[in-house]
Design a protein around this motif. Sequence first.
Motif, mmCIF file in Angstrom:
data_model
loop_
_atom_site.group_PDB
_atom_site.id
_atom_site.type_symbol
_atom_site.label_atom_id
_atom_site.label_comp_id
_atom_site.label_asym_id
_atom_site.label_seq_id
_atom_site.Cartn_x
_atom_site.Cartn_y
_atom_site.Cartn_z
ATOM 1 N N VAL A 1 0.837 -1.202 0.000
ATOM 2 C CA VAL A 1 0.000 0.000 0.000
ATOM 3 C C VAL A 1 0.871 1.251 0.000
ATOM 4 N N LEU A 2 1.943 1.212 0.779
ATOM 5 C CA LEU A 2 2.846 2.356 0.850
ATOM 6 C C LEU A 2 3.455 2.661 -0.512
ATOM 7 N N PHE A 3 4.007 1.620 -1.150
ATOM 8 C CA PHE A 3 4.687 1.830 -2.426
ATOM 9 C C PHE A 3 3.730 1.884 -3.616
ATOM 10 N N GLY A 4 2.544 1.278 -3.482
ATOM 11 C CA GLY A 4 1.606 1.254 -4.599
ATOM 12 C C GLY A 4 0.615 2.391 -4.608
ATOM 13 N N VAL A 5 0.447 3.093 -3.460
ATOM 14 C CA VAL A 5 -0.556 4.164 -3.396
ATOM 15 C C VAL A 5 0.014 5.433 -2.773
ATOM 16 N N ILE A 6 0.475 5.321 -1.535
ATOM 17 C CA ILE A 6 0.793 6.514 -0.753
ATOM 18 C C ILE A 6 1.934 7.311 -1.383
ATOM 19 N N ILE A 7 3.060 6.668 -1.624
ATOM 20 C CA ILE A 7 4.205 7.384 -2.193
ATOM 21 C C ILE A 7 3.902 7.932 -3.583
ATOM 22 N N PRO A 8 3.302 7.146 -4.510
ATOM 23 C CA PRO A 8 2.997 7.721 -5.828
ATOM 24 C C PRO A 8 2.035 8.901 -5.779
ATOM 25 N N VAL A 9 1.007 8.825 -4.935
ATOM 26 C CA VAL A 9 0.041 9.925 -4.869
ATOM 27 C C VAL A 9 0.701 11.189 -4.318
ATOM 28 N N ILE A 10 1.523 11.032 -3.274
ATOM 29 C CA ILE A 10 2.228 12.196 -2.725
ATOM 30 C C ILE A 10 3.167 12.793 -3.770
ATOM 31 N N ALA A 11 3.917 11.928 -4.452
ATOM 32 C CA ALA A 11 4.861 12.409 -5.466
ATOM 33 C C ALA A 11 4.138 13.128 -6.600
ATOM 34 N N LEU A 12 3.049 12.526 -7.087
ATOM 35 C CA LEU A 12 2.300 13.154 -8.173
ATOM 36 C C LEU A 12 1.660 14.467 -7.718
ATOM 37 N N GLY A 13 1.181 14.500 -6.466
ATOM 38 C CA GLY A 13 0.596 15.725 -5.950
ATOM 39 C C GLY A 13 1.605 16.858 -5.882
ATOM 40 N N VAL A 14 2.823 16.555 -5.403
ATOM 41 C CA VAL A 14 3.880 17.571 -5.336
ATOM 42 C C VAL A 14 4.262 18.023 -6.741
ATOM 43 N N MET A 15 4.359 17.078 -7.669
ATOM 44 C CA MET A 15 4.700 17.418 -9.043
ATOM 45 C C MET A 15 3.618 18.291 -9.683
ATOM 46 N N ALA A 16 2.360 17.965 -9.397
ATOM 47 C CA ALA A 16 1.259 18.692 -10.032
ATOM 48 C C ALA A 16 1.188 20.136 -9.573
ATOM 49 N N ILE A 17 1.586 20.393 -8.316
ATOM 50 C CA ILE A 17 1.486 21.754 -7.776
ATOM 51 C C ILE A 17 2.332 22.731 -8.589
ATOM 52 N N GLY A 18 3.508 22.311 -8.972
ATOM 53 C CA GLY A 18 4.383 23.205 -9.723
ATOM 54 C C GLY A 18 4.406 22.965 -11.207
ATOM 55 N N SER A 19 3.397 22.286 -11.743
ATOM 56 C CA SER A 19 3.425 21.889 -13.154
ATOM 57 C C SER A 19 2.896 22.946 -14.103
ATOM 58 N N GLN A 20 2.147 23.915 -13.578
ATOM 59 C CA GLN A 20 1.516 24.941 -14.411
ATOM 60 C C GLN A 20 0.525 24.333 -15.416
ATOM 61 N N GLN A 21 0.023 23.148 -15.082
ATOM 62 C CA GLN A 21 -1.015 22.518 -15.898
ATOM 63 C C GLN A 21 -2.359 22.742 -15.210
ATOM 64 N N ASP A 22 -3.274 23.369 -15.895
ATOM 65 C CA ASP A 22 -4.577 23.703 -15.328
ATOM 66 C C ASP A 22 -5.592 22.656 -15.763
ATOM 67 N N LEU A 23 -6.024 21.835 -14.814
ATOM 68 C CA LEU A 23 -6.970 20.770 -15.129
ATOM 69 C C LEU A 23 -8.321 21.317 -15.603
#
Length: 556
Positions: free
Chosen positions: A310-332
Amino acid sequence: MTDSLHPSGQPDRPTWFFADKAIGAVAFLVAAFCLLPHVAVLLASISGDTDTLRHLADTVLGRYAGNTLMLVLIVGLTTFLIGTIAAWLVTMCDFPGRRWLEIALVIPLAFPAYVLAYAYTHVLDHPGIVQTVLRDLTGWGPRDYWFPEIRSLGGAAAMLSLVLYPYVYLLARAAFLGQSATTFLAARSLGKSPLSAFLTVSLPLARPAIAAGVLLTMMETIADFGTVSYFGVQTFATGIYTSWFSLADRGAAAQLSLGLLAFALLLAMLERANRGRARFSNGKRQDTIARIPLRGGAKIAAFALCGLPVLFGVIIPVIALGVMAIGSQQDLFSPRYLRFIANSLTLAGIAALVTVGAAVLLGSFARLRNTRAASGAMYVARVGYAVPGGVIAVGLIVPFAAFDNALDSFMRDTFDVSTGLLFTGSIWLLIGAYLIRFLAAALGAYEGGIASVSRNIDAASRVLGQTSVGTIRRVHVPLLTPSLLTAALIVFVDVMKELPATLIMRPFNFDTLAVQAFRLASDERLSGAAVPSLAIGAIGLLPVILLCRRVARHDA
């Protein structure tokens, strides 16, 4: 309105006859369409030029085969270990966090493997946070230390294992829950330890279900394109795409597709044979096995073994993607992304409706007309799940492109009118590819629901004058609404995640969230790829939540 009756009280034969014939004709038409890509790939590979294939054989074909085989074996073994151990621990043992973990272990199924690949590349690659912190703490330079390469066959196998092990976990857990306590307690009374009893009694009884789960993970592995393509792992899936787009050689793509198709059909036959033996594997459950309370280090180890996926399959990827998305300048919520979302939802919604409708038709035909022909149509319809999306795309484009070109040439010569491409590059041909790819999932949900509907209900419907179509519409569909909604939701999310067929067959300027994520990641714009990746994962949570609710009710 009912049929007129004979003196015997039975409806007139013509009404029943034509209703049954109509259902059978459409069912066989759907089965023939599902078979079309296989036949087209075979014919195109035989008739195509072999120059490119010979060049590939001299250069990379052996690598394609070796990497595909190694990937399948590694993912199969890893998912077997993770899924089986986790299922045993949450089902048979009692330790802190068990109730939460038995649900959380299903969640990675919501994410496609290529999404995890983007997240872990951002975290573990040379410029990523892990290696950057390591260099800052030690003062090492880039060549002063060794670090595992995430963009490798091993990395691809890890990503696929993290999202596919829930197949094994769900089936193994259901098998363990269905076992009687008698055999397990008998082994314990003979002096077996809990681990020994698990290895000698519980595991062999659950073997058919576990094997079915492992075979499913293998079929998904050979169908994967996004992960192996992004990591630069050369497999048959990437070879098909390269031959189609980079080399512009459809014959070579068809020939590579034939090799992958043969492997996929082998796995499909193994899965079918395993499913045929499964009914003899488990005894009738008479009482519940009391969970083994774990203490001390054992409960910590159990929590860790179940928590790490669960840690490696959900928690870490979601946190990483969330941090990446904040500074991505991509507007959903920009017009461009709203168009991607609309395209994805349109394809997924139409494909879900069409696929579930075809599943009801085929399943009803097999139920009402229990013949070898009906069973054969069901088998042909199921095979598509084992066939990668890229193979299906090649198998559909080749014949339909030939038909479009022939029709256009005839209309030009006869009426001086160009018809253009009626099917090739259309949404409807792409929907057809989704139908072939995911019809087996819808059939599985239909059969799971119809199994609880007594055939006496069908007989009662006939006595009351309903035709076959009336029985399906007025009896089966209302009773199966929960199962059909589940099937539609599963197909909907599978289409949202599907990449190779969408890349090859989508209409011009008709991109989806999956295509946008792949395009940004291919350009090494991982932060930008995080936004559509998170959107895909969020939508994928819907069927997982449904599965979790069923798991919770089963164990209540």
